[in-house]
Enzyme design. Structure first.
Site, PDB file in Angstrom:
ATOM      1  CG  ASP A 403      18.912  34.320  48.467  1.00 52.79           C
ATOM      2  OD1 ASP A 403      19.063  34.386  49.702  1.00 52.79           O
ATOM      3  OD2 ASP A 403      19.559  35.024  47.666  1.00 52.79           O
ATOM      4  CD  GLU A 452      24.804  34.687  51.529  1.00 48.85           C
ATOM      5  OE1 GLU A 452      25.304  35.698  51.029  1.00 48.85           O
ATOM      6  OE2 GLU A 452      23.578  34.524  51.667  1.00 48.85           O
ATOM      7  CD  GLU A 458      24.992  38.927  49.081  1.00 50.55           C
ATOM      8  OE1 GLU A 458      24.750  38.383  47.984  1.00 50.55           O
ATOM      9  OE2 GLU A 458      24.157  38.990  49.987  1.00 50.55           O
TER      10      GLU A 458
END
Length: 636
Positions: A403, A452, A458
Site C-alpha cells: 500500500d 486498487e 472503503e
C-alpha cells in the site's frame, strides 16, 4: 483506378505523403503523414467515418527534438502480427491477437532518427516510439507530443488526477477521484495534475478508450494534460514529487529509448468492454516456479477496521472463508504489532488445515508520504525484500498487499516492477493498493492478482458523501478503470455499514461479484452480514468461478448501468446493475445461451431483500431493475 485500402497500405510512399494502415477486417484505418509544418501527425477512421482528426506525434529528448522539422525517410511494408497468450484472470483465459503492423522511420535536420511503430487491430490501435542511440549514450526524456484531437461535439468521461502529496498523510496520487461524466471535450481538468488513464470518449457513434501498456520499469507513467482546449488531449507528465526517494522522475535510457505503447481502443461499447488491448500490448508472461490461483478472499478491515487485526478475529475470518469456500484471507495493516510473527505462523497453519491461504499487508513507503501503518519501509531495497519475502514464504504466507505508493515517476515505476519480480521469484501473489493503474501487468506477471487504483468500497465507509455517489461511480468502472486491468474495488455488502446509510440495494451489491474483475476478489461483507442473506445466495457466492473463459457485453452506459455476460466452462453468469434513480428494463437476448433455463438472483420488495426465481428457456428475457438495484442470472 481506385486502390483498395489493403493495397494502398502495402505501398512504401515518398517522404511527406500519407501512409494508411488498416485493421484485419478493413474497418479501422490509421493515416500517418508529415504536415505542412513538418510535424508528424496521424488520423483515425472507422468504417470511413473520422474518429480522431489530425493529431500530433513525436518525442523531445534532452539531446534531440524528434517532434518538429521531421522528414519521413522510410515506411516499411505492413506485416501481420498474430499471437496467443493466456491470462491468469480477466475477461477470458485464452486470448488470440491478430493485427497489422507498420514502422515509420523519420529524421530531424541533425540526422537523429525516430522510429514509430503502429499496430492496428479490429478493436483499435497502438503507437510506440523508438529513439535509437549508441551504447553509453545517455538519453533523457523531456516531453511527448502524442495527442488525440477530437471533433468539437465529442463527449468525455474522465477521472481527474489528484495533486501529488495531497490527501490523507500526503498519500496522493492513488487514482481515487470521482469521474466527470459526459462532459464536452475540451473541459479543463479540475486538477492541475490532469486526467488519469483509462480515458473514455464518444465521438459520433464511436467510443474511444485511451490507456498505455508495455511498462517495463524503465519509463514513467503518463496521463492526459489538464488543458485540452479545442478537444485536443495530449499526454502529460507525473508531478515532481512522484518519485522513489532519491530517484528520477522521467524516463532515462542508455543508448536506445523505447516508450510504452499508447493504446487506443475504439468501436461500440461492446467492442471496448470485450477488448483485451490493454494486455495485448504488454510483454509476455515471465516464467514462474509456482502456480498462482485466482479466487475470492475474506477480509475484516473493510467494515471492522484496525481493531479487527487481532488473532481471534482473524481466526474467525479463516473459518468464514472456509465456510464460503473462498481460498484466501487478507490480514491487513499492523498485523506485525497486533498479532506478531509467532501468532501469524499459528494462523497460517490453522488456515492451511482449513484450505485457506493467508495474505498480509505492507506499507510500501519510504519518506514520500506520512502514512504511519506498519510494517513500513521493509521493502525498499533488494536485500530487504529478499529477506522479508523469504521469511513470509517460510511461514507459509501466500501473498502480500502493498500500500501507499508515491505516484507515477520512472523511479516509482521501477519500484513496482522490482516488487513484482521479487515476489514472483519468492512465489508470492501481489495486490497493490494506494497505487497506480497496472497498465497490463496482469499478463506479464502471473503472480500479479489485482490493484486498487480506484475510489473503492472503503471510501463509502468513511463518509456519507461517497456513499451517496457510489452507484453512479460503480457504474463507470466496467467502462473505464476495470476495462483492461484487474481492480480491487473490494465490493459487496448486504448488511449495515457503521454510521452510514447504504444507498444501494442488495442486488446491486451482488452484481459486482461478476461485473468487477479482479484476480483476487476481496469481499467486504463480514460473517454477520452474510448470515442475513438467503442460503441460495450464499451458495451462489460459494460457486463463483475463479476464471472466466469469455465475456460478452449485453447493454449499458457509463455511469448509468451495465449488463455483462461471462462464461466459465459451459455455464454463463449474467450480471447487471442500475445506478439511476428510476427503474430500468433490460433485455437479455439469450440466443447465445441456446435457450437454457437459469436462475435469477435479484432485488426483492425491500432494499435489503432478495428475490430468487427460475428463468425458463427463452430466446428473450426481460428483467426490471430497481433504482440502485441489480441481479445475477446463472445459466448452468
Amino acid at each position: 483506378m481506385r486502390l483498395l485500402p489493403s493495397l494502398l497500405s502495402a505501398l512504401t510512399l515518398a517522404p511527406g505523403l500519407a501512409s494508411a494502415l488498416v485493421s484485419p477486417d478493413g474497418r479501422v484505418q490509421v493515416d500517418v503523414s508529415i504536415d505542412a509544418q513538418q510535424r508528424l501527425v496521424y488520423r483515425v477512421q472507422q468504417a470511413g467515418k473520422p474518429v480522431l482528426l489530425d493529431s500530433r506525434l513525436g518525442l523531445q529528448l534532452a539531446d534531440a527534438d524528434l517532434s518538429n522539422n521531421l522528414r519521413l525517410v522510410k515506411t516499411s511494408p505492413p506485416r501481420r502480427h498474430q499471437e496467443r497468450y493466456q491470462l491468469p484472470a480477466g475477461k477470458r483465459q485464452q486470448v488470440q491477437v491478430t493485427a497489422n503492423e507498420q514502422r515509420f522511420e523519420l529524421e530531424n535536420p541533425a540526422g537523429q532518427r525516430l522510429l514509430l511503430d503502429v499496430r492496428v487491430s479490429n478493436d483499435g490501435l497502438a503507437l510506440r516510439y523508438t529513439a535509437p542511440g549508441e551504447a553509453g549514450e545517455k538519453r533523457r526524456f523531456v516531453a511527448e507530443t502524442t495527442c488525440l484531437q477530437f471533433a468539437p461535439e465529442a463527449r468525455a468521461w474522465l477521472q481527474p488526477m489528484s495533486v501529488a502529496g495531497t490527501g490523507w498523510k500526503g498519500t496522493n496520487p492513488s487514482y481515487e477521484e470521482h469521474y466527470e461524466k459526459d462532459i464536452p471535450v475540451g473541459t479543463p481538468s479540475p486538477s492541475p495534475a490532469g486526467w488519469v488513464f483509462p480515458a473514455l470518449f464518444r465521438t459520433g457513434p464511436t467510443w474511444v478508450a485511451l490507456t498505455e501498456a508495455g511498462m517495463d520499469g524503465s519509463f514513467h507513467a503518463s496521463r492526459l494534460q489538464a488543458d485540452s482546449s479545442g478537444g485536443n488531449y495530449c499526454l502529460g507528465l507525473p508531478m515532481a514529487r512522484e518519485v522513489f526517494t532519491g530517484g528520477h522522475l522521467l524516463a532515462e535510457a542508455d543508448g536506445t529509448m523505447v516508450t510504452p505503447w499508447r493504446v487506443i481502443a475504439l468501436g461500440t461499447l461492446a467492442t471496448l468492454v470485450e477488448s483485451t488491448l490493454g494486455t495485448d500490448l504488454a510483454p509476455p508472461a515471465l516464467p514462474a516456479t509456482a502456480r498462482f490461483e485466482p479466487g475470492a478472499a475474506a477480509w475484516s478491515w473493510a467494515l471492522l477496521k484496525d481493531e479487527a487485526t487481532v488473532f481471534d478475529v482473524q481466526k474467525r475470518f479463516i473459518d468464514y472463508a472456509a465456510d464460503m469456500r473462498w481460498p484466501y484471507l487478507l490480514i491487513d495493516a499492523e498485523w506485525d504489532t497486533r498479532i506478531g510473527d509467532e501468532k501469524l505462523k499459528e494462523l497460517v497453519s490453522y488456515a492451511k488445515r482449513k484450505g485457506v491461504g493467508v495474505h498480509v499487508w505492507y506499507n510500501s513507503s519510504g519518506d514520500w508520504n506520512e502514512s504511519p501503518q506498519t510494517p513500513k519501509s521493509a521493502l525498499l531495497t533488494p536485500e530487504a525484500r529478499q529477506r522479508e519475502f523469504s521469511r513470509l514464504r517460510d511461514m507459509g504466507v501466500q501473498g502480500v498487499k502493498i500500500d501507499f505508493f508515491g505516484g507515477d515517476g520512472a523511479s516509482m515505476q521501477a519500484y513496482y516492477l522490482a516488487l513484482l519480480r521479487d515476489t514472483l521469484a519468492a512465489g508470492l501473489m501481489v495486490n497493490f493498493h494506494g497505487a497506480t493503474l497496472p497498465r497490463g501487468w496482469a499478463r506479464t506477471f502471473p503472480n500479479f492478482m489485482t490493484a486498487e487504483a480506484i475510489k473503492g468500497f472503503e471510501f463509502v465507509t468513511f463518509g456519507q458523501a461517497d456513499q451517496d455517489k457510489v452507484a453512479g461511480h460503480a457504474a463507470m468502472l466496467p467502462f473505464t478503470r476495470n476495462l483492461f486491468d484487474p481492480m480491487d474495488f473490494t465490493p459487496m455488502v448486504f448488511g449495515d455499514i457503521p454510521n452510514i446509510q447504504r444507498r444501494t440495494r442488495n442486488g446491486f451489491e451482488l452484481a459486482q461479484a461478476v461485473l468487477f474483475l479482479s484476480g483476487i476478489q476481496h469481499f467486504a461483507e463480514i460473517p454477520e452480514g452474510m448470515a442475513t442473506v438467503p442460503a441460495e445466495v450464499k451458495n451462489l457466492l460459494r460457486q463463483l468461478p475463479r476464471r472466466w473463459d469469455e465475456t460478452r457485453f449485453i447493454d449499458g452506459g457509463p455511469g448509468r448501468f451495465a449488463v455483462i455476460a461471462r462464461r466459465a466452462g459451459k455455464s454463463w453468469w449474467v450480471a447487471g446493475f442500475n445506478a439511476d434513480d428510476t427503474p430500468r428494463e433490460v433485455v437479455l437476448d439469450a440466443l447465445f445461451l441456446r435457450q437454457r433455463a437459469g436462475q435469477l438472483f435479484t432485488d426483492g420488495a425491500g432494499p435489503r431483500d432478495f428475490r430468487i426465481e427460475p428463468l425458463p428457456k427463452s430466446t428473450t428475457t426481460r428483467l426490471a431493475l430497481q433504482p440502485q438495484g441489480g441481479f445475477i442470472a446463472r445459466f448452468p
